[in-house]
Design a protein around this motif. Sequence first.
Motif, PDB file in Angstrom:
ATOM      1  N   SER A  37       0.955  -1.050  -0.127  1.00  0.00           N
ATOM      2  CA  SER A  37       0.089  -0.032   0.003  1.00  0.00           C
ATOM      3  C   SER A  37       0.760   1.252  -0.131  1.00  0.00           C
ATOM      4  CB  SER A  37      -0.879  -0.015   1.377  1.00  0.00           C
ATOM      5  OG  SER A  37      -0.175  -0.145   2.271  1.00  0.00           O
ATOM      6  N   THR A  38       1.315   1.662   1.296  1.00  0.00           N
ATOM      7  CA  THR A  38       1.934   3.028   1.139  1.00  0.00           C
ATOM      8  C   THR A  38       3.393   2.666   1.849  1.00  0.00           C
ATOM      9  OG1 THR A  38       0.130   4.207   1.554  1.00  0.00           O
ATOM     10  CG2 THR A  38       2.141   5.268   2.313  1.00  0.00           C
ATOM     11  N   PRO A  39       4.567   3.051   1.386  1.00  0.00           N
ATOM     12  CA  PRO A  39       4.723   3.606   0.037  1.00  0.00           C
ATOM     13  C   PRO A  39       4.863   2.538  -1.040  1.00  0.00           C
ATOM     14  CG  PRO A  39       6.828   3.631   0.990  1.00  0.00           C
ATOM     15  CD  PRO A  39       5.865   2.736   2.146  1.00  0.00           C
ATOM     16  N   GLY A  40       4.403   1.463  -1.087  1.00  0.00           N
ATOM     17  CA  GLY A  40       4.899   0.348  -2.063  1.00  0.00           C
ATOM     18  C   GLY A  40       6.098  -0.594  -1.702  1.00  0.00           C
ATOM     19  N   ASP A  41       6.069  -1.713  -2.563  1.00  0.00           N
ATOM     20  CA  ASP A  41       7.176  -2.493  -2.453  1.00  0.00           C
ATOM     21  C   ASP A  41       8.212  -2.247  -3.479  1.00  0.00           C
ATOM     22  OD1 ASP A  41       6.236  -3.889  -0.378  1.00  0.00           O
ATOM     23  OD2 ASP A  41       5.087  -5.375  -1.510  1.00  0.00           O
ATOM     24  N   VAL A  42       9.552  -2.357  -2.972  1.00  0.00           N
ATOM     25  CA  VAL A  42      10.720  -2.150  -4.035  1.00  0.00           C
ATOM     26  C   VAL A  42      11.701  -3.222  -3.803  1.00  0.00           C
ATOM     27  CG1 VAL A  42      12.470  -0.291  -4.739  1.00  0.00           C
ATOM     28  CG2 VAL A  42      10.284   0.289  -4.069  1.00  0.00           C
ATOM     29  N   VAL A  43      12.433  -3.758  -5.165  1.00  0.00           N
ATOM     30  CA  VAL A  43      13.630  -4.259  -5.077  1.00  0.00           C
ATOM     31  C   VAL A  43      14.599  -3.742  -6.159  1.00  0.00           C
ATOM     32  CG1 VAL A  43      12.520  -6.321  -4.286  1.00  0.00           C
ATOM     33  CG2 VAL A  43      12.603  -6.222  -6.624  1.00  0.00           C
ATOM     34  N   ARG A  44      15.826  -4.078  -5.842  1.00  0.00           N
ATOM     35  CA  ARG A  44      16.865  -3.815  -6.769  1.00  0.00           C
ATOM     36  C   ARG A  44      17.561  -4.968  -7.259  1.00  0.00           C
ATOM     37  NH1 ARG A  44      20.448   0.723  -4.772  1.00  0.00           N
ATOM     38  NH2 ARG A  44      19.089   2.215  -6.043  1.00  0.00           N
ATOM     39  N   VAL A  45      17.508  -5.061  -8.488  1.00  0.00           N
ATOM     40  CA  VAL A  45      18.042  -6.596  -9.118  1.00  0.00           C
ATOM     41  C   VAL A  45      19.340  -6.233  -9.625  1.00  0.00           C
ATOM     42  CG1 VAL A  45      17.536  -8.324 -10.541  1.00  0.00           C
ATOM     43  CG2 VAL A  45      15.710  -7.127  -9.382  1.00  0.00           C
ATOM     44  N   PHE A  46      20.550  -7.231  -9.373  1.00  0.00           N
ATOM     45  CA  PHE A  46      21.579  -7.011 -10.226  1.00  0.00           C
ATOM     46  C   PHE A  46      21.834  -7.998 -11.214  1.00  0.00           C
ATOM     47  CE2 PHE A  46      23.135  -5.509  -6.009  1.00  0.00           C
ATOM     48  CZ  PHE A  46      23.049  -4.147  -6.019  1.00  0.00           C
ATOM     49  N   THR A  47      21.821  -7.960 -12.446  1.00  0.00           N
ATOM     50  CA  THR A  47      22.136  -8.903 -13.321  1.00  0.00           C
ATOM     51  C   THR A  47      23.699  -8.750 -14.124  1.00  0.00           C
ATOM     52  OG1 THR A  47      21.531  -7.412 -15.301  1.00  0.00           O
ATOM     53  CG2 THR A  47      19.731  -8.667 -14.311  1.00  0.00           C
ATOM     54  N   ARG A  48      24.087 -10.072 -14.777  1.00  0.00           N
ATOM     55  CA  ARG A  48      25.175  -9.912 -15.245  1.00  0.00           C
ATOM     56  C   ARG A  48      25.354  -9.132 -16.585  1.00  0.00           C
ATOM     57  NH1 ARG A  48      27.965 -14.220 -13.203  1.00  0.00           N
ATOM     58  NH2 ARG A  48      26.874 -15.358 -11.951  1.00  0.00           N
ATOM     59  N   GLU A  49      26.315  -8.842 -17.218  1.00  0.00           N
ATOM     60  CA  GLU A  49      26.727  -7.911 -18.264  1.00  0.00           C
ATOM     61  C   GLU A  49      25.435  -8.151 -19.397  1.00  0.00           C
ATOM     62  OE1 GLU A  49      29.687  -7.235 -21.869  1.00  0.00           O
ATOM     63  OE2 GLU A  49      30.484  -8.452 -20.401  1.00  0.00           O
ATOM     64  N   SER A  50      24.906  -6.932 -19.634  1.00  0.00           N
ATOM     65  CA  SER A  50      23.908  -7.068 -20.711  1.00  0.00           C
ATOM     66  C   SER A  50      24.396  -6.839 -22.052  1.00  0.00           C
ATOM     67  CB  SER A  50      23.011  -5.645 -20.636  1.00  0.00           C
ATOM     68  OG  SER A  50      22.249  -5.509 -21.686  1.00  0.00           O
ATOM     69  N   PRO A  51      23.876  -7.851 -22.873  1.00  0.00           N
ATOM     70  CA  PRO A  51      24.614  -7.813 -24.252  1.00  0.00           C
ATOM     71  C   PRO A  51      23.967  -6.795 -25.083  1.00  0.00           C
ATOM     72  CG  PRO A  51      22.545  -9.566 -24.029  1.00  0.00           C
ATOM     73  CD  PRO A  51      22.827  -8.891 -22.561  1.00  0.00           C
ATOM     74  N   GLY A  52      23.323  -5.800 -24.626  1.00  0.00           N
ATOM     75  CA  GLY A  52      22.867  -4.934 -25.355  1.00  0.00           C
ATOM     76  C   GLY A  52      23.290  -3.448 -25.052  1.00  0.00           C
ATOM     77  N   ALA A  53      24.488  -3.572 -24.019  1.00  0.00           N
ATOM     78  CA  ALA A  53      25.074  -2.228 -23.720  1.00  0.00           C
ATOM     79  C   ALA A  53      26.564  -2.394 -23.792  1.00  0.00           C
ATOM     80  CB  ALA A  53      24.342  -1.937 -22.340  1.00  0.00           C
ATOM     81  N   GLU A  54      27.236  -1.414 -23.826  1.00  0.00           N
ATOM     82  CA  GLU A  54      28.797  -1.178 -23.977  1.00  0.00           C
ATOM     83  C   GLU A  54      29.084  -1.197 -22.442  1.00  0.00           C
ATOM     84  OE1 GLU A  54      29.758   2.360 -26.058  1.00  0.00           O
ATOM     85  OE2 GLU A  54      28.750   1.650 -27.832  1.00  0.00           O
ATOM     86  N   VAL A  55      30.451  -1.806 -22.251  1.00  0.00           N
ATOM     87  CA  VAL A  55      31.145  -1.855 -21.008  1.00  0.00           C
ATOM     88  C   VAL A  55      32.007  -0.609 -21.025  1.00  0.00           C
ATOM     89  CG1 VAL A  55      32.853  -3.024 -19.534  1.00  0.00           C
ATOM     90  CG2 VAL A  55      31.006  -4.413 -20.964  1.00  0.00           C
TER      91      VAL A  55
END
Length: 216
Positions: free
Chosen positions: A173-191
Amino acid sequence: MFRYLRVALPVALAALAAPASATIVGGAITSGSAFDQGGTFIKLTVPFTESDPDSTVGNNNFQMPNLYGFDEIQNIAVPSTLPVDLGTAPVAGDIVASHYIIFDPLRSTTMSGYVDFDSDIYGVVTQTNTFLASDALANPGVTYLSPAARGLESGDEVRIEGTRLWLDGWRASTPGDVVRVFTRESPGAEVPLPASLPLLIAGLAGLGLLRRARKG
């Protein structure tokens, strides 16, 4: 006045971020009262207008039965271990892409569903005290209100299955639920180039000093 998070060295970290890339590739709400209300998954592109005010999170900024997600800093070689509450903590030298998931309904609402990414998940931050250690990876284009209220409540569950994050039995409800997610290297972005890493180190070190000062 609401407390809000100022990202350490936002200009420097913005320079480290890769061009916009769809590292969150999809998701869905599969059950719960949010599903009954027509709630759906929405991938946010920063800056976004779905919140009130625009590009803000953390203080009843959505008030909808939807599940939202956006990408934070992408494909950074982290200088030190990033604590997580579920899964595997990225360690020094690991390439990490960070993401933020939000469920912020108007009133007490239940939800189960999932979010898909384009690379395997390292781990997930679900507790208030763990968020601070990775706030240097926050998106500099977003204002994070009420950082001390972030996380999940008792009974809210998350499960990692490769590139999919399952969300089970969330009630918010207030102020909501939140998570932060760490993933491995994204193939669509530059390092980013190694020469840029000292700027990230300075940002993470600054957060560490701030954390110790608050405890004192």
